[in-house]
Design a protein around this motif. Structure first.
Motif, PDB file in Angstrom:
ATOM      1  N   ALA A 187      -8.052  28.741  10.185  1.00 14.14           N
ATOM      2  CA  ALA A 187      -8.439  28.104   9.057  1.00 14.14           C
ATOM      3  C   ALA A 187      -7.532  27.187   9.061  1.00 14.14           C
ATOM      4  N   ASN A 188      -8.174  25.881   8.608  1.00 18.13           N
ATOM      5  CA  ASN A 188      -7.281  24.606   8.568  1.00 18.13           C
ATOM      6  C   ASN A 188      -7.192  23.976   7.012  1.00 18.13           C
ATOM      7  N   PHE A 189      -5.966  23.798   6.619  1.00 12.67           N
ATOM      8  CA  PHE A 189      -5.768  23.358   5.403  1.00 12.67           C
ATOM      9  C   PHE A 189      -5.157  22.072   5.213  1.00 12.67           C
ATOM     10  N   THR A 190      -5.442  21.240   4.289  1.00 11.70           N
ATOM     11  CA  THR A 190      -4.760  19.831   4.269  1.00 11.70           C
ATOM     12  C   THR A 190      -3.591  19.842   3.145  1.00 11.70           C
ATOM     13  N   VAL A 191      -2.502  19.403   3.324  1.00 11.49           N
ATOM     14  CA  VAL A 191      -1.541  19.645   2.556  1.00 11.49           C
ATOM     15  C   VAL A 191      -0.954  18.191   2.050  1.00 11.49           C
ATOM     16  N   THR A 192      -0.846  17.843   0.683  1.00  7.93           N
ATOM     17  CA  THR A 192      -0.658  16.595   0.420  1.00  7.93           C
ATOM     18  C   THR A 192       0.437  16.573  -0.706  1.00  7.93           C
ATOM     19  N   GLY A 193       0.965  15.163  -0.882  1.00  7.27           N
ATOM     20  CA  GLY A 193       1.766  14.753  -1.973  1.00  7.27           C
ATOM     21  C   GLY A 193       3.136  15.173  -1.990  1.00  7.27           C
ATOM     22  N   TRP A 194       3.622  15.786  -0.688  1.00  2.00           N
ATOM     23  CA  TRP A 194       4.882  15.992  -0.318  1.00  2.00           C
ATOM     24  C   TRP A 194       5.752  14.733   0.093  1.00  2.00           C
ATOM     25  N   THR A 195       7.244  15.007  -0.277  1.00  2.00           N
ATOM     26  CA  THR A 195       8.055  13.972   0.340  1.00  2.00           C
ATOM     27  C   THR A 195       8.660  13.884   1.702  1.00  2.00           C
ATOM     28  N   ASP A 196       8.851  15.207   1.975  1.00  2.00           N
ATOM     29  CA  ASP A 196       9.403  15.635   3.282  1.00  2.00           C
ATOM     30  C   ASP A 196       8.895  16.834   3.838  1.00  2.00           C
ATOM     31  N   ALA A 197       7.972  16.629   4.803  1.00  2.00           N
ATOM     32  CA  ALA A 197       7.294  17.908   5.457  1.00  2.00           C
ATOM     33  C   ALA A 197       8.173  18.788   6.085  1.00  2.00           C
ATOM     34  N   THR A 198       9.336  18.445   6.527  1.00  2.00           N
ATOM     35  CA  THR A 198      10.378  19.722   7.081  1.00  2.00           C
ATOM     36  C   THR A 198      10.736  20.431   5.844  1.00  2.00           C
ATOM     37  N   GLN A 199      10.641  20.084   4.557  1.00  2.00           N
ATOM     38  CA  GLN A 199      11.280  20.768   3.604  1.00  2.00           C
ATOM     39  C   GLN A 199      10.084  21.649   2.795  1.00  2.00           C
ATOM     40  N   VAL A 200       8.842  21.479   3.422  1.00  2.00           N
ATOM     41  CA  VAL A 200       7.529  22.089   2.767  1.00  2.00           C
ATOM     42  C   VAL A 200       7.333  23.546   3.494  1.00  2.00           C
ATOM     43  N   THR A 201       7.507  24.788   2.636  1.00  2.00           N
ATOM     44  CA  THR A 201       7.136  26.010   3.269  1.00  2.00           C
ATOM     45  C   THR A 201       5.822  26.495   2.873  1.00  2.00           C
ATOM     46  N   CYS A 202       5.027  26.908   3.807  1.00  2.00           N
ATOM     47  CA  CYS A 202       3.464  27.259   3.279  1.00  2.00           C
ATOM     48  C   CYS A 202       3.399  28.909   3.603  1.00  2.00           C
ATOM     49  N   THR A 231       0.873  -0.997   0.029  1.00  2.00           N
ATOM     50  CA  THR A 231      -0.121   0.000  -0.139  1.00  2.00           C
ATOM     51  C   THR A 231       0.800   1.350  -0.156  1.00  2.00           C
ATOM     52  N   ASN A 232       0.556   2.070  -0.905  1.00  2.00           N
ATOM     53  CA  ASN A 232       1.239   3.632  -0.999  1.00  2.00           C
ATOM     54  C   ASN A 232       0.006   4.586  -0.262  1.00  2.00           C
ATOM     55  N   THR A 233       0.713   5.198   0.643  1.00  2.00           N
ATOM     56  CA  THR A 233      -0.270   6.129   1.316  1.00  2.00           C
ATOM     57  C   THR A 233       0.202   7.435   1.064  1.00  2.00           C
ATOM     58  N   LEU A 234      -0.822   8.350   0.669  1.00  2.00           N
ATOM     59  CA  LEU A 234      -0.525   9.599   0.117  1.00  2.00           C
ATOM     60  C   LEU A 234      -0.209  10.572   1.443  1.00  2.00           C
ATOM     61  N   ASN A 235       1.153  11.124   1.206  1.00  2.00           N
ATOM     62  CA  ASN A 235       1.700  11.873   2.442  1.00  2.00           C
ATOM     63  C   ASN A 235       0.668  13.147   2.719  1.00  2.00           C
ATOM     64  N   SER A 236      -0.006  13.369   3.874  1.00  2.00           N
ATOM     65  CA  SER A 236      -0.758  14.378   4.059  1.00  2.00           C
ATOM     66  C   SER A 236      -0.481  14.902   5.427  1.00  2.00           C
ATOM     67  N   GLY A 237      -0.687  16.347   5.514  1.00  2.00           N
ATOM     68  CA  GLY A 237      -0.411  17.168   6.880  1.00  2.00           C
ATOM     69  C   GLY A 237      -1.518  18.367   6.867  1.00  2.00           C
ATOM     70  N   THR A 238      -1.558  18.804   8.199  1.00  2.00           N
ATOM     71  CA  THR A 238      -2.258  20.041   8.365  1.00  2.00           C
ATOM     72  C   THR A 238      -1.696  21.178   8.608  1.00  2.00           C
ATOM     73  N   PHE A 239      -2.019  22.417   8.089  1.00  2.00           N
ATOM     74  CA  PHE A 239      -1.401  23.607   7.905  1.00  2.00           C
ATOM     75  C   PHE A 239      -2.660  24.503   8.660  1.00  2.00           C
ATOM     76  N   THR A 240      -2.398  25.119   9.848  1.00  2.00           N
ATOM     77  CA  THR A 240      -3.301  26.072  10.366  1.00  2.00           C
ATOM     78  C   THR A 240      -2.918  27.392  10.404  1.00  2.00           C
ATOM     79  N   VAL A 241      -3.967  28.159  10.016  1.00  2.00           N
ATOM     80  CA  VAL A 241      -3.877  29.740   9.926  1.00  2.00           C
ATOM     81  C   VAL A 241      -4.739  30.312  11.009  1.00  2.00           C
ATOM     82  N   THR A 242      -4.179  31.240  11.594  1.00  2.00           N
ATOM     83  CA  THR A 242      -4.627  31.809  12.851  1.00  2.00           C
ATOM     84  C   THR A 242      -4.957  33.288  12.684  1.00  2.00           C
TER      85      THR A 242
END
Length: 260
Positions: free
Chosen positions: A144-159, A94-105
């Motif tokens: 506001a909560n956003f779902t961010v998907t399809g990344w390889t390394d979350a520490t290298q993702v800038t939102c 099984t390949n699981t899509l990488n997914s994380g949440t980013f919250t803007v306050t």
């Protein structure tokens, strides 16, 4: 006749993707000694890979272990799967899509709780955009909560979040940015527009009677704006009023009236 059977490895995506590629290797053994697997490793253009396993004595005693050799970008993998050559004859990775949440306050300088956030979010990993769902969005709360998907390394993702609609009477910090991990959040500040209006008392005979009793009313293009400390009595020749909640100070007209 050489004993021969087929072992099938199936790829399953958590998001039901049908990306037609399986990169996998297979190793089989029968009670310890290895048996022959042809076409391993292999990359197929479908969601299954079929391997031929030969030279075994009892297929029910042959255990085959599949290992994914190439994980598609944006996914993580269950890595391996294993099963008997018979009767199973196959297993699933099984390949699981990488997914994380980013919250803007949203934060207000005057501690307002106006329940609305209108914001968009864009995220990049190494300069390449990654998918953000629900952007732009308007919420009925202060986050506001956003779902961010399809990344390889979350520490290298800038939102980067951008406020798309600033509430009347406020100015905005405009944008905020942070890494998807470990932070996963940032704050946009709305500052209440504030200015000072001073009323000065002048006597024709140069008296310096230290008292000013005055009220102040202000409006912006016909709509009233807030004036604090009105009316007021001061013990000097000036009275300072704080005017808040306007959009364009050049369009605000204030009228002072002496009350005594």
């Amino acid at each position: 006749t050489l004993n021969s059977d087929t072992f099938t490895v199936t790829k399953v995506y958590s998001d039901a993707s049908s990306d037609p590629q399986v990169g996998v290797s297979l190793a089989c053994d029968e009670g310890g000694p290895p048996v022959t697997v042809t076409d391993s490793p292999q990359t197929t253009t479908g969601l299954t890979a079929d391997f031929t396993v030969t030279g075994w004595t009892d297929a029910t005693q042959v255990v085959c272990t599949a290992t994914e050799t190439s994980v598609p970008p944006g996914y993580n993998s269950s890595g391996t799967c294993a099963a008997a050559l018979s009767p199973a004859g196959g297993c699933t990775i099984t390949n699981t899509l990488n997914s994380g949440t980013f919250t803007v306050t949203k934060q207000y300088s005057d501690a307002s709780t106006d329940p609305q956030v209108e914001v968009s979010l864009a995220c990049v990993e190494g300069g390449s955009p990654v998918t953000v769902t629900d952007s732009p969005q308007t919420t009925t709360g202060l986050t506001a909560n956003f779902t961010v998907t399809g990344w390889t390394d979350a520490t290298q993702v800038t939102c980067t979040a951008t406020e798309t609609s600033v509430p009347p009477g406020y100015s905005s910090s405009g944008t905020c940015a942070a890494a998807l991990s470990p932070t996963g959040a940032c704050t946009i500040v709305n500052t209440l527009n504030t200015g000072t209006f001073t009323v000065t008392k002048v006597y024709s005979d140069a008296s310096s009677d230290p008292q000013v009793e005055v009220s102040l009313d202000c409006d912006e293009s016909g709509s009233p704006v807030t004036v604090t400390d009105s009316p007021q009595t001061t013990t000097g020749l000036t009275a300072d009023f704080t005017v808040t909640g306007w959009t364009d100070a050049t369009q605000v007209t204030c009228t002072a009236t002496e009350t005594s």
